[in-house]
Design a protein around this motif. Structure first.
Motif, PDB file in Angstrom:
ATOM      1  N   VAL A 461       0.733  -1.033   0.025  1.00  0.00           N
ATOM      2  CA  VAL A 461      -0.123   0.100   0.014  1.00  0.00           C
ATOM      3  C   VAL A 461       0.798   1.111  -0.012  1.00  0.00           C
ATOM      4  O   VAL A 461       0.577   2.164  -0.905  1.00  0.00           O
ATOM      5  N   GLU A 462       1.693   1.172   0.861  1.00  0.00           N
ATOM      6  CA  GLU A 462       2.810   2.395   0.903  1.00  0.00           C
ATOM      7  C   GLU A 462       3.420   2.579  -0.571  1.00  0.00           C
ATOM      8  O   GLU A 462       3.500   3.779  -0.985  1.00  0.00           O
ATOM      9  N   THR A 463       4.032   1.614  -1.223  1.00  0.00           N
ATOM     10  CA  THR A 463       4.555   1.765  -2.432  1.00  0.00           C
ATOM     11  C   THR A 463       3.511   2.370  -3.469  1.00  0.00           C
ATOM     12  O   THR A 463       3.817   3.220  -4.315  1.00  0.00           O
ATOM     13  N   LEU A 464       2.313   1.826  -3.530  1.00  0.00           N
ATOM     14  CA  LEU A 464       1.262   2.402  -4.186  1.00  0.00           C
ATOM     15  C   LEU A 464       0.978   3.992  -3.939  1.00  0.00           C
ATOM     16  O   LEU A 464       0.955   4.601  -4.803  1.00  0.00           O
ATOM     17  N   GLN A 465       0.939   4.373  -2.725  1.00  0.00           N
ATOM     18  CA  GLN A 465       0.810   5.659  -2.345  1.00  0.00           C
ATOM     19  C   GLN A 465       1.789   6.686  -2.721  1.00  0.00           C
ATOM     20  O   GLN A 465       1.657   7.994  -3.146  1.00  0.00           O
ATOM     21  N   LYS A 466       3.100   6.173  -2.928  1.00  0.00           N
ATOM     22  CA  LYS A 466       4.310   7.009  -2.911  1.00  0.00           C
ATOM     23  C   LYS A 466       4.798   7.221  -4.617  1.00  0.00           C
ATOM     24  O   LYS A 466       5.608   7.759  -4.672  1.00  0.00           O
ATOM     25  N   GLN A 467       3.710   6.611  -5.256  1.00  0.00           N
ATOM     26  CA  GLN A 467       4.031   6.756  -6.774  1.00  0.00           C
ATOM     27  C   GLN A 467       3.846   8.215  -7.117  1.00  0.00           C
ATOM     28  O   GLN A 467       2.735   8.609  -6.783  1.00  0.00           O
ATOM     29  N   ASN A 468       4.631   8.903  -8.200  1.00  0.00           N
ATOM     30  CA  ASN A 468       4.612  10.225  -8.758  1.00  0.00           C
ATOM     31  C   ASN A 468       3.382  10.127  -9.682  1.00  0.00           C
ATOM     32  O   ASN A 468       3.258   9.282 -10.340  1.00  0.00           O
ATOM     33  N   TRP A 473       8.822   6.643  -9.240  1.00  0.00           N
ATOM     34  CA  TRP A 473       8.963   6.672  -7.896  1.00  0.00           C
ATOM     35  C   TRP A 473      10.154   7.579  -7.401  1.00  0.00           C
ATOM     36  O   TRP A 473      11.216   7.616  -8.384  1.00  0.00           O
ATOM     37  N   GLY A 474      10.478   7.992  -6.466  1.00  0.00           N
ATOM     38  CA  GLY A 474      11.512   8.829  -5.878  1.00  0.00           C
ATOM     39  C   GLY A 474      11.525  10.062  -6.878  1.00  0.00           C
ATOM     40  O   GLY A 474      10.522  10.719  -7.132  1.00  0.00           O
ATOM     41  N   TYR A 483      12.851  -0.616  -8.856  1.00  0.00           N
ATOM     42  CA  TYR A 483      12.504  -1.073  -7.361  1.00  0.00           C
ATOM     43  C   TYR A 483      11.163  -1.369  -7.103  1.00  0.00           C
ATOM     44  O   TYR A 483      10.669  -2.387  -6.524  1.00  0.00           O
ATOM     45  N   ALA A 484      10.287  -0.220  -7.140  1.00  0.00           N
ATOM     46  CA  ALA A 484       8.837  -0.132  -6.968  1.00  0.00           C
ATOM     47  C   ALA A 484       8.112  -0.946  -7.578  1.00  0.00           C
ATOM     48  O   ALA A 484       7.224  -1.779  -7.206  1.00  0.00           O
ATOM     49  N   ILE A 485       8.472  -1.147  -9.158  1.00  0.00           N
ATOM     50  CA  ILE A 485       7.641  -2.065  -9.716  1.00  0.00           C
ATOM     51  C   ILE A 485       7.898  -3.631  -9.415  1.00  0.00           C
ATOM     52  O   ILE A 485       6.949  -4.336  -9.345  1.00  0.00           O
ATOM     53  N   LEU A 486       9.065  -3.920  -9.113  1.00  0.00           N
ATOM     54  CA  LEU A 486       9.704  -5.337  -8.733  1.00  0.00           C
ATOM     55  C   LEU A 486       8.986  -5.662  -7.217  1.00  0.00           C
ATOM     56  O   LEU A 486       8.511  -6.716  -7.011  1.00  0.00           O
ATOM     57  N   CYS A 487       8.879  -4.486  -6.479  1.00  0.00           N
ATOM     58  CA  CYS A 487       8.082  -4.758  -5.209  1.00  0.00           C
ATOM     59  C   CYS A 487       6.543  -5.213  -5.585  1.00  0.00           C
ATOM     60  O   CYS A 487       6.202  -6.162  -4.888  1.00  0.00           O
ATOM     61  N   ALA A 507      -0.652   0.879 -11.198  1.00  0.00           N
ATOM     62  CA  ALA A 507       0.743   1.359 -10.985  1.00  0.00           C
ATOM     63  C   ALA A 507       2.124   0.967 -11.707  1.00  0.00           C
ATOM     64  O   ALA A 507       2.864   1.437 -11.909  1.00  0.00           O
ATOM     65  N   ILE A 508       1.947  -0.430 -11.778  1.00  0.00           N
ATOM     66  CA  ILE A 508       2.911  -0.978 -12.829  1.00  0.00           C
ATOM     67  C   ILE A 508       2.873  -0.601 -14.116  1.00  0.00           C
ATOM     68  O   ILE A 508       3.947  -0.285 -14.924  1.00  0.00           O
ATOM     69  N   ASP A 509       2.108  -0.426 -14.488  1.00  0.00           N
ATOM     70  CA  ASP A 509       1.730   0.060 -16.073  1.00  0.00           C
ATOM     71  C   ASP A 509       2.241   1.407 -16.224  1.00  0.00           C
ATOM     72  O   ASP A 509       2.902   1.836 -16.999  1.00  0.00           O
ATOM     73  N   ASN A 510       1.623   2.281 -15.224  1.00  0.00           N
ATOM     74  CA  ASN A 510       2.354   3.546 -15.366  1.00  0.00           C
ATOM     75  C   ASN A 510       3.818   3.784 -15.155  1.00  0.00           C
ATOM     76  O   ASN A 510       4.312   4.633 -15.686  1.00  0.00           O
ATOM     77  N   GLY A 511       4.377   3.013 -14.372  1.00  0.00           N
ATOM     78  CA  GLY A 511       5.599   2.828 -14.034  1.00  0.00           C
ATOM     79  C   GLY A 511       6.543   2.616 -14.995  1.00  0.00           C
ATOM     80  O   GLY A 511       7.327   2.959 -15.651  1.00  0.00           O
ATOM     81  N   ARG A 512       6.030   1.438 -15.941  1.00  0.00           N
ATOM     82  CA  ARG A 512       6.510   1.037 -17.013  1.00  0.00           C
ATOM     83  C   ARG A 512       6.515   2.198 -18.297  1.00  0.00           C
ATOM     84  O   ARG A 512       7.521   2.248 -19.074  1.00  0.00           O
ATOM     85  N   ALA A 513       5.289   2.798 -18.180  1.00  0.00           N
ATOM     86  CA  ALA A 513       5.372   3.934 -19.207  1.00  0.00           C
ATOM     87  C   ALA A 513       6.266   5.034 -18.933  1.00  0.00           C
ATOM     88  O   ALA A 513       7.049   5.590 -19.829  1.00  0.00           O
TER      89      ALA A 513
END
Length: 945
Positions: A461-468, A473-474, A483-487, A507-513
């Motif tokens: 949940v914290e990882t989901l919340q911290k996505q920009n 992330w970061g 790191y966040a996607i792998l988590c 979140a994974i899809d947006n991170g990969r984008a």
């Protein structure tokens, strides 16, 4: 966050071929005569290299003149050097204060280099004097605001004091708030070295060799020459430069090493580092890509090289062959080689690095490493028979859970918490898989229920919340985003994640984008690794990014044991629907509301166990909405992005439970004692607060007792019984570890508010008794002569426990501030107290609005009983009284918003303000809950055996 626009996304790359190409480059990095490096340049190391004068046999005054140009080109307008070690055009110090230790260390070394150059009179820039003045001013400014407690840089406790001494020789002296504590750390470190000189001069390698520039004048450099590794001092250019300048004879090996470490004009942070680069790049690759495809690119040859180095150092590994070894590198080596079909054991690692409650990274170290322990756990679970090491597996799992519980996500080897979060989730998900399939038959069920499952879900949940918003992330970092996607990919199969599966995939899809948009940066080092300063490794950034683009959620089957444990925390659809109807959740994404409910269930076992310490035995009634406390407080923490630690949340839950129980104890027990006067009970409370041992946890119920329960009259025994009942809760509050770590002022305020709360409860009980005896049918009147405004801001606030809860949270939030007050100025303290008062008044009013009928029935004093509410209402017109109270409550709400806004503008610690925001939300949420029927909102959780 919206889904990425596929029409504008770059064409998907051939990930498999990119991974093969990376493996081929890794193979080439050790196959060539001179090891290659993808480590980023270091301003700090380059500054030290720039100070080396040429030997008489070399033309020119300076050995590496390009190094001095490198640092002068990167001086910022402010006069300092950025923590990231990049140009002034890319970053200014003022915009990135989180890297303050890096900035201080870089600026100290560069300022020293400028002063050395000024004294030589050779190759001096025209504006050198101005550069020195600007650098000195910038350094002073940074030191004044430096948070020493947040520093994890390798050897900072030696390097910064040593630079202060060296700069002092040029007439520059520095006083700053953190200096006394820093010098204490320095003296402790140097005392250890001086007591055991063989740690430097003996045959064994020491981590102190990595920072010899901090020991100039303290050690004999001629006596460490035998420790040279490829001509270096433990692979560090700055340490090697210090050695070369301070040894009695010129060392051509060290000179040659420094030439290789310059790439091309700046010195890298560590060199060579081929084992580190290979091992950390291979781990994500072999977990995300089919190994068969990678073998054709040289994977087996790399494995042979790694295993040969491993065997040469008798079953251990370091950052390069022959270097000092550690458990992090060793466990990663064993894990990788076993994944590739080798059959290595961990006996040597366990014997050397296992400690009482965790694994050390080095045999001697100042701070532990959660990430190293996560790698050890992954390795242990990857052995052919994990059950042989079940004791160590349980130990490390407990340690990782304790780190999460205390909010210790940050690691001394990586700048981002997402690295530790990823490794912990990967390791613990692997552990669940082993438990589920029966590989760990005696694994404690309680550890699963109370620690591991809450960690896995909470971290997700914290990882989901911290996505920009842009999908990263970061600080828009490719490696941190990976790191966040792998988590998330590792956590997705957890049965409880079914409630948030859509959010995880989005979140994974947006991170990969985001990563696709930056595909040209995949092999550029992200500065996420910690040494003396932050640095990056290009091949590691690329490997993690490729893995994040390629990884699929782990297809793990957990077995019935894990399914049963997770089932206990699954809320019904009816519960989700009813709770979601609260106004508090109106603007919250549905997945977040579901996550808060699940987390509430997960924390109930911990909450039930923790509150047993302070439970007030003898209360007749079960406090209303008692089992919703974990859910409500987690929801407030999540909704504000406060990211309060599980420890803080749990302590605050227990505090709220204590307040509830105290309220009902006073009503049910003290209210029922005939003949006991208020002043007598007040005297009991006074006596408790006078006890000298109150601030430490009680070891027995009779500790500090001054009067034996069996002696005296029946009246005295009754009062002693009250004392024995109230004391444990008071002692618990004042002796919490985080409370004892808060400032003296904040502790004193808590003690004062806690006593006022107990006194307010006593007053409230006797007011209600007086009201019951004087109230006529269908008539209300307050037994107190206080005006309502005075009463609601004094006696009522204390009775409602708002101020003491506020003061308790202040101590919890301020525990990490190194003894400084949570609110640093008189204005901030005043506004904080004002905010506390308004929130307490608001909470009382919200409570009373929802309980007028019940209070009439039970003869409890309610706000509408005061004469002020008679003026516009008839005696039996309760609704009009309630409407008036609602309008007054709205005013208190506005006042609290003004106080919070003013307080936010005074530079109060950001974590503190977010915690207070969560507290404000809790007042609102509990007000909403109180207005609903118990049966609508009550949560149930089957008790775990």
């Amino acid at each position: 966050m919206d889904a990425p626009n596929s029409a504008s996304s770059p064409q998907a790359p051939d990930l498999d071929n990119m991974a093969k190409a990376l493996v081929q480059r890794l193979l080439a990095s050790f196959a060539c005569e001179v090891p290659q490096s993808s480590v980023s340049e270091s301003i700090y190391n380059t500054a030290w290299v720039s100070m080396i004068p040429s030997p008489p046999t070399v033309v020119g005054y300076w050995l590496f003149p390009q190094a001095f140009r490198f640092i002068t080109e990167r001086q910022l307008e402010s006069g300092g050097w950025s923590s990231f070690g990049i140009s002034a055009r890319q970053l200014s110090w003022e915009t990135d204060g989180m890297w303050e230790t890096d900035g201080i260390i870089n600026t100290m070394a560069c300022l020293l280099a400028l002063l050395v150059r000024q004294g030589s009179g050779s190759e001096v820039p025209d504006d050198l004097g101005k550069r020195i003045l600007r650098a000195d001013g910038s350094l002073r400014q940074m030191l004044q605001s430096w948070d020493l407690g947040s520093s994890d840089n390798v050897g900072f406790e030696v390097l910064i004091p040593a630079h202060i001494v060296m700069l002092g020789k040029y007439g520059l002296y520095y006083e700053f708030p953190a200096r006394p504590r820093l010098m204490t750390l320095y003296e402790q470190k140097m005392e250890k070295i001086q007591q055991k000189p063989e740690s430097l001069y003996g045959k064994d390698l020491s981590t102190s060799l990595y920072g010899l520039e901090g020991m100039i004048g303290q050690v004999d450099f001629d006596l460490v020459a035998h420790h040279k590794l490829y001509g270096s001092m433990l692979g560090n250019p700055a340490s090697t430069a210090a050695y070369l300048m301070n040894t009695s004879a010129w060392d051509v090996d060290a000179e040659a090493y420094l030439g290789r470490a310059m790439v091309p004009d700046g010195a890298v942070e560590i060199y060579p580092s081929n084992l580190f680069e290979i091992t950390w790049a291979l781990k994500p690759l072999i977990e995300a890509f089919p190994t068969d495809a990678l073998v054709s690119s040289g994977l087996d040859q790399i494995a042979d090289f790694v295993e040969k180095a491993f065997q040469a150092q008798e079953g251990f590994s370091g950052f390069t062959p022959g270097a000092i070894v550690d458990s992090d590198s060793t466990s990663s080596t064993i894990y990788i080689l076993n994944q590739l079909g080798r059959d290595l054991t961990a006996g040597a690692l366990i014997s050397r690095y296992e400690s009482l409650d965790k694994f050390r990274c080095y045999s001697v170290e100042r701070t532990p490493s959660p990430s190293a322990n996560a790698n050890v756990l992954k390795m242990l679970l990857g052995l052919s028979d994990p059950s042989r090491n079940s004791t160590q597996i349980i130990k490390v799992a407990n340690y990782l859970c304790d780190c999460w519980f205390q909010g210790e996500h940050n690691d001394k080897w990586n700048t981002t918490p997402h690295y530790t979060m990823m490794l912990s989730v990967q390791a613990l998900m692997l552990l669940l898989h082993n438990v589920g399939r029966g590989s760990l038959p005696h694994f404690p069920r309680q550890l699963l229920v109370t620690k591991i499952i809450p960690l896995l879900f909470g971290t997700t949940v914290e990882t989901l919340q911290k996505q920009n918003d842009d999908g990263s992330w970061g600080s828009q970092s490719c490696e941190t985003t990976a790191y966040a996607i792998l988590c998330l990919s590792a956590a997705a199969p957890l049965p409880l994640c079914e409630y948030i599966s859509t959010a995880i995939q989005l979140a994974i899809d947006n991170g990969r984008a985001f990563l696709l948009q930056r595909i040209k940066s995949w092999n550029q080092p992200d500065l996420v690794w910690i040494s003396k300063i932050a640095y990056g490794v290009g091949v590691i950034t690329e490997a993690f990014t490729l893995a994040a683009m390629r990884i699929s959620p782990y297809g793990q089957c957990f077995g019935q044991i894990i399914e049963d444990v997770c089932h206990l925390a699954k809320p019904s659809l009816d519960t989700i629907q009813k709770i979601s109807q609260l106004p508090f959740f109106a603007g919250m994404p549905h997945w977040m509301a579901c996550a808060c409910i699940v987390e509430g269930y997960l924390h109930l076992p911990l909450f039930d166990a923790a509150r047993q310490v302070v439970i007030i035995h003898g209360a007749v009634k079960q406090p209303r909405h008692f089992n919703i406390l974990p859910f409500a407080l987690m929801a407030c923490s999540r909704s504000t992005g406060a990211f309060l630690t599980a420890e803080v949340n749990l302590d605050f839950m227990v505090m709220c439970a204590l307040n509830y129980e105290l309220d009902h104890y006073m009503e049910d027990i003290i209210g029922g004692f005939q003949g006991v006067e208020a002043h007598e009970v007040e005297k009991v409370v006074h006596e408790i607060f006078e006890e000298p041992c109150l601030h430490r946890p009680m070891t027995s119920p009779t500790e500090c007792t001054t009067e034996h329960e069996e002696s005296g009259t029946q009246r005295s025994r009754l009062l002693e019984k009250i004392k024995m009942t109230l004391r444990p809760g008071i002692s618990w509050v004042l002796s919490r570890p985080k409370v004892l770590s808060a400032s003296k002022y904040d502790q004193a305020l808590l003690r004062r508010e806690l006593k006022a709360s107990y006194m307010g409860q006593i007053t409230s009980v006797y007011e209600s008794l007086s009201l019951a005896s004087s109230r006529k049918p269908q008539h209300s009147s307050s037994p107190t002569r206080e005006p309502y405004h005075e009463w609601v801001h004094t006696t009522s606030s204390a009775h409602g426990a708002g101020p003491v809860s506020f003061a308790f949270l202040t101590c919890l939030l301020g525990a990490s501030m190194n003894g400084q007050d949570c609110f640093h100025s008189a204005e901030a303290k005043y506004l904080a107290q004002d905010l506390s008062m308004h929130l307490a008044s608001l909470a009382r009013m919200e409570n009373d609005i929802g309980s007028v009928v019940r209070d009439r029935k039970e003869n409890n004093l309610n706000s509408v009983d005061f004469p002020e509410f008679d003026s516009m209402a008839t005696e039996d017109d309760l609704q009009e009284r309630i409407e008036q109270l609602k309008r007054v409550a709205a005013y208190e709400r506005e006042c609290s918003k003004v106080a919070f806004a003013r307080l936010s503008g005074l530079g109060v610690n950001d974590k503190v303000m977010k915690g207070l925001k969560a507290f404000c939300h809790a007042v609102d949420l509990f007000g909403q809950i109180y207005k609903m029927e118990d049966s609508v909102i009550s949560l149930r959780l089957e008790r775990c055996s």
